[in-house]
Scaffold this motif. Structure first.
Motif, PDB file in Angstrom:
ATOM      1  N   UNK A  83      -1.926  -5.360  15.291  1.00  0.00           N
ATOM      2  CA  UNK A  83      -2.773  -5.716  14.153  1.00  0.00           C
ATOM      3  C   UNK A  83      -3.333  -4.495  13.437  1.00  0.00           C
ATOM      4  N   UNK A  84      -3.858  -3.561  14.219  1.00  0.00           N
ATOM      5  CA  UNK A  84      -4.556  -2.423  13.620  1.00  0.00           C
ATOM      6  C   UNK A  84      -3.664  -1.552  12.770  1.00  0.00           C
ATOM      7  N   UNK A  94      -3.222  -2.692   9.126  1.00  0.00           N
ATOM      8  CA  UNK A  94      -4.313  -2.338   8.213  1.00  0.00           C
ATOM      9  C   UNK A  94      -4.322  -0.849   7.927  1.00  0.00           C
ATOM     10  N   UNK A  95      -4.083  -0.041   8.982  1.00  0.00           N
ATOM     11  CA  UNK A  95      -4.074   1.409   8.779  1.00  0.00           C
ATOM     12  C   UNK A  95      -2.947   1.809   7.834  1.00  0.00           C
ATOM     13  N   UNK A 147      -3.883   0.946   4.260  1.00  0.00           N
ATOM     14  CA  UNK A 147      -4.903   1.768   3.606  1.00  0.00           C
ATOM     15  C   UNK A 147      -4.491   3.233   3.463  1.00  0.00           C
TER      16      UNK A 147
END
Lengths: 276, 295
Positions: free
Chosen positions: B133-134, B137-138, B141
């Motif tokens: 998941x992380x 997002x990373x 961005x």
């Protein structure tokens, strides 16, 4: 000279940033344990818009947190007390006795450090069943005595050799012998190394996984925190907000203890490593 | 009469002091170890009451080509070598930095040590979340391609992930051992070398590193025994996947014994693991101890 100092400061700032990056995964875990499901799914790295403490109350009730905490405490305290007591007293006697028998016993006790747990796990499970030690937190605590003894014995033995024999002799002249000599005179002298052993073993027993999985996984009332977190995540594979909450709740006790005892812990591991 | 009595009293005390530890160790290591040898010679599903004796058949079958065991062994060897080298080099480099006098030294030591106080199973889950998941997002961005790779879905990357996560969790522990070692390197030796005109690199290789030898022996020994037994982190991070490419020997034994109910067969593998660990650690300790004496 000035530029050298400036370089040092820049380097130090770089190291602090590096350490924060190093801990970033833990930060992400904590912030996502406070988000709702949809928030976790849309953006993991964003800070929570509002704090969803209901994740915590849900997991707290679902896994019966107080019970698990108690189980962990019973297992860890019982295991530690036994390891410290039986290893220190035997290490003292073996270090003071110069005989073939003494050397042999020392060898028998430290040798298992080389046996991988997986080599004996099935047999340990069978043996525990035969002795009615399985599915009980007490039984698991007692098993740790044997599993922790080799390393503890190794460290204690090295340390006792550094305590001069004259101390025993003068205590004997004063009329103390046997248990009295050990507990009144020798054991207090072992304080620093006992701290080291307690620190190393608390981290190990509190977090251990495979042995509890085999021994106390049968009933929800005997489980440990790590085990419950593991099963919980298994059941809620995609509910990451609950999973992360369970993770935080499982590691929080260790982190709190670490923050209070940080200095002693790092020092204790250092002492153990140098002696070992 | 008195003499005999005292001798027996001494023996009695010796027994009372040493028996508890001896019994505990025999109960959890030696007795189970004997049972392991017995089980390894049987065919047993754990349900039937009496294991069936089949001699060395299990071992024959394993050595005549058990693909799972071969793959798991290969995985474990690759993992162990890379883990031992990387974790020790990183820990020595970090220790050199954290042995300097800085305002943030205490914080830095604590920060790198924190992951070590967490259970490996939990560390595995935390990273699984980050990878799955992380990273999405990373990636969104930052736009960096490294976050868009499938870190747990592709065999080579999954291997690197397991390695990375294990190193992340434990580097702080080795770091602390090396800091302890560095503190026992006398300052005047370093100063003398500086006066003699040795630069920092020369000083490190000629003085610091040889004097660090005892710490290296301990750290490599611990890294070796821990990496051969790698299990927890794989269980929660990759579950052995993708396609069974991240099974370690320890995991393979666990799977055979408790998931496939091949009690005898799994135990035979466990015995082979024991012999391998014994031989490898003996060789390692002999080589490193010899080097220590020279230094």
């Amino acid at each position: 000279m000035k530029s050298k100092k400036a370089g040092r400061i820049v380097f130090e700032i770089f190291m602090v940033i590096l350490s924060l990056l190093f801990l970033y995964p833990l930060f992400l875990t904590i912030i996502n344990s406070l988000k709702s499901f949809s928030e976790v799914m849309t953006d993991v790295i964003a800070l929570p818009k509002s704090l969803a403490f209901e994740n915590y109350s849900y997991v707290w009730k679902y896994i019966n947190y107080p019970r698990l905490f108690l189980n962990n405490t019973v297992i860890t305290v019982l295991g530690l007390a036994g390891i410290v007591l039986i290893s220190s007293i035997a290490a003292y006697k073996l270090a003071r006795t110069k005989s073939k028998m003494s050397n042999l016993i020392y060898f028998i006790v430290i040798m298992p450090m080389l046996i991988p747990f997986q080599s004996i796990m099935l047999s340990v499970l069978q043996m525990a069943k035969n002795f009615h030690l399985s599915d009980s937190t007490w039984g698991l605590g007692i098993l740790y005595w044997g599993f922790g003894a080799p390393l503890a014995m190794f460290i204690y033995h090295g340390f006792v050799k550094g305590i001069p024999n004259e101390i025993d002799e003068s205590a004997t002249i004063d009329g103390a012998s046997g248990f009295r000599l050990f507990f009144r005179v020798i054991f207090p002298l072992l304080k620093s190394v006992t701290t080291t052993i307690i620190i190393i073993d608390v981290m190990w027993i509190w977090n251990d996984f495979l042995l509890p999985l085999l021994m106390v996984n049968g009933s929800p009332t005997t489980k440990t925190l790590t085990l419950a977190a593991y099963t919980f995540v298994g059941q809620y594979t995609s509910d990451w907000q609950y999973a992360m909450t369970a993770m935080v709740m499982a590691v929080l006790p260790s982190i709190i203890v670490f923050m209070f005892l940080q200095k002693h812990i790092v020092k204790g591991v250092v002492a153990g490593a140098v002696k070992g | 009469m008195f003499k005999l009595g005292r001798k027996w009293a001494e023996r009695l005390e010796f027994g009372v002091f040493t028996l508890p530890v001896l019994i505990s160790v025999i109960a959890v290591f030696y007795y189970p170890f004997m049972m392991t040898i017995r089980y390894s010679l049987t065919k047993w599903n754990g349900i039937s009451k009496n294991p069936k004796f089949i001699g060395l058949d299990n071992f024959k079958q394993i050595f005549s080509g058990d693909a799972n065991f071969m793959n798991a062994s290969w995985f474990t060897i690759k993992y162990a070598i890379l883990y031992i080298v990387i974790v020790n080099v990183l820990a020595i480099l970090l220790a050199l930095v954290l042995d300097m006098k800085m305002k943030s030294t205490t914080w830095l030591r604590a920060a790198f040590f924190i992951p070590y106080i967490l259970s490996l199973v939990i560390v595995g889950f935390i990273w699984k979340f980050i990878f799955m998941q992380g990273f999405e997002s990373l990636g969104a961005s930052t736009g960096w391609g490294i976050f868009k790779l499938s870190w747990l879905g592709e065999p080579n990357l999954a291997f690197i992930s397991v390695l990375l996560v294990s190193i992340w969790q434990s580097v702080g522990f080795y770091l602390v051992i090396y800091i302890a070692g560095l503190q026992s390197v006398p300052d005047d030796m370093k100063e003398a070398a500086t006066v003699d005109g040795a630069g920092p690199v020369r000083r490190f290789f000629s003085i610091t590193l040889p004097l660090l030898a005892p710490s290296i022996t301990i750290s490599v020994f611990m890294a070796l025994t821990n990496s051969i037994k790698v299990f927890d982190v794989i269980l929660s991070l990759t579950g052995g996947g993708p396609g069974g490419t991240t099974y370690s020997v320890a995991y393979d034994i666990y799977r055979d014994t408790f998931q496939n109910n091949l009690y005898g067969y799994g135990t035979a593998k466990a015995l082979i693991l024991f012999v391998a660990v014994l031989i490898i650690t003996m060789i390692q300790l002999t080589i490193f101890k010899r080097r220590e004496v020279e230094a």
